[in-house]
Scaffold this active site. Structure first.
Site, PDB file in Angstrom:
ATOM      1  N   LYS A  94       0.844  -1.220   0.000  1.00 44.07           N
ATOM      2  CA  LYS A  94       0.000   0.000   0.000  1.00 44.07           C
ATOM      3  C   LYS A  94       0.862   1.245   0.000  1.00 44.07           C
ATOM      4  O   LYS A  94       0.618   2.188  -0.748  1.00 44.07           O
ATOM      5  CB  LYS A  94      -0.880   0.027   1.257  1.00 44.07           C
ATOM      6  CG  LYS A  94      -2.109  -0.827   1.177  1.00 44.07           C
ATOM      7  CD  LYS A  94      -2.829  -0.812   2.524  1.00 44.07           C
ATOM      8  CE  LYS A  94      -3.854  -1.917   2.581  1.00 44.07           C
ATOM      9  NZ  LYS A  94      -4.230  -2.313   3.915  1.00 44.07           N
TER      10      LYS A  94
ATOM     11  N   GLN B 181      -5.155  -1.367   9.658  1.00 37.55           N
ATOM     12  CA  GLN B 181      -5.048  -2.710   9.088  1.00 37.55           C
ATOM     13  C   GLN B 181      -5.715  -3.747   9.998  1.00 37.55           C
ATOM     14  O   GLN B 181      -5.463  -3.783  11.204  1.00 37.55           O
ATOM     15  CB  GLN B 181      -3.561  -3.055   8.870  1.00 37.55           C
ATOM     16  CG  GLN B 181      -3.302  -4.394   8.218  1.00 37.55           C
ATOM     17  CD  GLN B 181      -3.710  -4.456   6.753  1.00 37.55           C
ATOM     18  OE1 GLN B 181      -3.873  -3.430   6.085  1.00 37.55           O
ATOM     19  NE2 GLN B 181      -3.903  -5.655   6.245  1.00 37.55           N
TER      20      GLN B 181
ATOM     21  N   ASP C   3     -11.568   2.755   3.932  1.00 40.37           N
ATOM     22  CA  ASP C   3     -11.992   1.353   3.874  1.00 40.37           C
ATOM     23  C   ASP C   3     -13.508   1.238   3.728  1.00 40.37           C
ATOM     24  O   ASP C   3     -14.022   0.186   3.344  1.00 40.37           O
ATOM     25  CB  ASP C   3     -11.604   0.640   5.179  1.00 40.37           C
ATOM     26  CG  ASP C   3     -10.325  -0.164   5.066  1.00 40.37           C
ATOM     27  OD1 ASP C   3     -10.052  -0.695   3.978  1.00 40.37           O
ATOM     28  OD2 ASP C   3      -9.612  -0.264   6.079  1.00 40.37           O
TER      29      ASP C   3
HETATM   30  N1  GUN Z   1      -6.796  -6.611   5.967  1.00 39.79           N
HETATM   31  C1  GUN Z   1      -6.883  -7.275   4.791  1.00 39.79           C
HETATM   32  N2  GUN Z   1      -7.501  -6.528   3.864  1.00 39.79           N
HETATM   33  C2  GUN Z   1      -7.808  -5.350   4.452  1.00 39.79           C
HETATM   34  C3  GUN Z   1      -8.448  -4.167   3.998  1.00 39.79           C
HETATM   35  O1  GUN Z   1      -8.871  -4.038   2.849  1.00 39.79           O
HETATM   36  N3  GUN Z   1      -8.574  -3.177   4.921  1.00 39.79           N
HETATM   37  C4  GUN Z   1      -8.109  -3.292   6.190  1.00 39.79           C
HETATM   38  N4  GUN Z   1      -8.291  -2.258   7.016  1.00 39.79           N
HETATM   39  N5  GUN Z   1      -7.520  -4.385   6.651  1.00 39.79           N
HETATM   40  C5  GUN Z   1      -7.362  -5.405   5.773  1.00 39.79           C
END
Ligand code: GUN
Length: 296
Positions: free
Chosen positions: A54, A98, A121
């Site tokens: 990311k 996350q 998100d």
């Molecule tokens: N863990 C795995 N995929 C994601 C996501 O898209 N967002 C978040 N916040 N955690 C994750």
């Protein structure tokens, strides 16, 4: 019928290109650089890989990337304080905590402490409610990516029969809301659904998001249907480690009109949509027009 392959890798590159163009315009015309903050608690290896990816892609499209890495024993109060600081930082337009969080932290509490307009998100309860009532919201990244691919392939989705297999808050439920918003007739199927094969056989669009390797065989797929496979499952086969989806690709591709592969389908779209959401959040925060084609 041999299905058309929906190339998520290429599509994600196109989305990142559109995001980068918009970021350049924001910088040149408005003197604003969108900023995305990612908060990682603990040392889960998969999460670390994901967060690194990311951060790299955020910088590649010209945005500012901020990472807060906290140790696994971080208290709820300390994590809430980090989120609060990011909520109040005008240089930060998107915040992602996350998941999964270590067990002693209340995920709902933490997610709902993020300012909804910075919740890239789309997990905050306000955004869930806004999406459910057809109002402007931040939309969860993976379902947004699936919607973009479906719109790109079909143009209008109006009147199509869609089945979403899986009822998670992150994919299944928001996916169903988005398809409903595009005037599909939507069924949400799950592990207790009766006659699942027959339910799937009626669908013009199948979105599989259950996390069970190859559970949807080709003979459940209606001839010519579009299959979006959200699953990313690691399995051992012929002594090798392999990534497979929730759909049995080989047999489904014989019947589908179009299908996403695993890997290289939905996967790359998630981060691309996270970047798109961050630009959208930045534009909204500054009362500027939103990028076209990057929102639901
Ligand atoms: N863990 C795995 N995929 C994601 C996501 O898209 N967002 C978040 N916040 N955690 C994750």
């Amino acid at each position: 019928m041999a299905a058309t392959l929906i190339d998520g890798k290429a599509f994600a590159a196109k989305v990142r290109g559109q995001v980068a163009e918009h970021v350049t315009r924001l910088k040149e015309e408005n003197g604003i650089t969108p900023g995305l903050a990612v908060v990682l608690v603990g040392e889960d290896p998969a999460s670390q890989v994901y967060v690194r990816s990311k951060g790299k892609q955020t910088v590649e499209v010209g945005m500012n990337s901020v990472e807060h890495k906290l140790d696994a024993e971080t208290s709820e109060a300390d994590l809430l304080a980090v989120v609060e600081q990011l909520n109040n930082d005008p240089a930060i337009h998107g915040i992602l905590v996350q998941l999964p969080l270590p067990g002693h932290l209340d995920e709902d509490l933490i997610i709902n402490s993020i300012a909804p307009e910075k919740d890239v998100d789309g997990f905050h309860i306000s955004n869930v409610g806004l999406l459910g009532t057809g109002q402007k919201s931040m939309v969860p990244c993976t379902p947004l990516g699936c919607l973009m691919m479906l719109r790109d392939h079909h143009g209008s989705l109006s009147g199509m029969d869609a089945v979403v297999i899986g009822r998670s808050n992150i994919v299944g439920k928001p996916m169903a809301q988005l398809l409903l918003g595009d005037s599909c007739t939507v069924t949400i199927a799950h592990s207790r659904t009766k006659d699942l094969p027959d339910v799937v056989r009626r669908a013009d669009i199948v979105v599989a998001a259950v996390g069970r390797p190859e559970m949807v065989p080709g003979d459940w797929i209606k001839e010519g249907a579009t299959v979006i496979d959200v699953g990313i499952n690691r399995i051992e086969r012929d002594g090798k480690n392999k990534l497979v989806g929730d759909v049995d690709f080989a047999s489904a591709a014989e019947r589908a009109g179009a299908i996403t592969p695993v890997p290289g389908g939905v996967g790359p779209m998630t981060i691309a949509c996270l970047l798109a959401n961050t630009v959208t959040a930045c534009c909204r925060a500054n009362n500027l027009p939103e990028p076209e084609g990057l929102t639901a």
